[in-house]
Design a protein around this motif. Sequence first.
Motif: not given
Length: 332
Positions: A78-80, A136-145, A103-111, A63-68
Amino acid sequence: MTVISVPQAFNEEELYVDLRSIFGHPLFLKCEGFNFAGSIKLKAAAAMVEAADRDGVLTPDSILVESSSGNLGVALSMIAASKGYRFLCVTDSRCNLSTRLLMEALGSEVHVISDPAGVGGFLGARLDYVRALCASDDRYVWLNQYTNQGNWQAHYRTTAPAIARQFPWLDVLFVGAGTTGTLTGCARYFKRRHRPVRIVAVDSVGSVTFGGRPGRRMIPGLGASVRPPMLDESLIDEVVRVDEADTIRACHRLARRGFLFGGSTGTVVSGAMDWLSRHDADGLTAVAIAPDLGERYLDTIYQTNWIEAIYGNDVLRDDVDVPVQAVHQTAF
Ligand SMILES: Cc1ncc(COP(=O)(O)O)c(C=O)c1O
């Protein structure tokens, strides 16, 4: 004809607006909003995901995660979607509604983070949340822009050479600073070439990027409440700081001539015009980068109630326009 099969394959790289007739100083505005993500952040997003794919960091479970603040989130959404990954965007309450819906229309979750951290403001709180999630969960991959080398390298490989191709006699380049990926990539490219190009960074008042005092900033994209780790000040010749009220005025002046750009473009154009008015600009070849377009800001920058509530009733009243001349279209 251009035919594509994935959305990230298309980006308009060769479009410039000549702003002399609108602002009275010579400036070519490179438009980076014409792609399916609607902003320059497509380049950083594509480079970072490509590198993670190549390095085997991403698996089908990831699961990609990013602060943006929004635009990178849209590009990653879009890329995901195109590559079949899940994506969670951590943003804050200044993110435009339309950007979140996109972002939600493209299927992402937004926090959405609604409380800034005591130290580090909204960005600090967003980064804390992402770190906790990854722990908390090693499925998360933070690209960290903010630290990912792919961010600045994307501009070193694409944005800067594209400008150099069209403007071999470039004298000065104005670039807004967010993560400083665009600024660092372009500055590094032009500093390694033999012909000197003056690199002017444009930041918002209230940003701490270049050591200013932290203050309220309502327009997403530029500025930071934490100093960007990617910034290399030895590459930058000058910094211009722009008040958000001036950003609003520049955006509206462009809109009155039919060019609806995003907030950071208003900041960069305002900073560039301020710089050009203080220098002997007539013989200079100057380029500025416009990161996105204005539709995402209809309920903020282009909305009278929002503007007046934040910047007061007079913010647009004193703006003196350059008279419209009979403008004949120039196309190349
Ligand atoms: C609208 C807009 N302008 C400017 C920037 C800043 O670009 P950079 O992060 O490359 O400094 C961003 C980054 O998100 C943005 O969304």
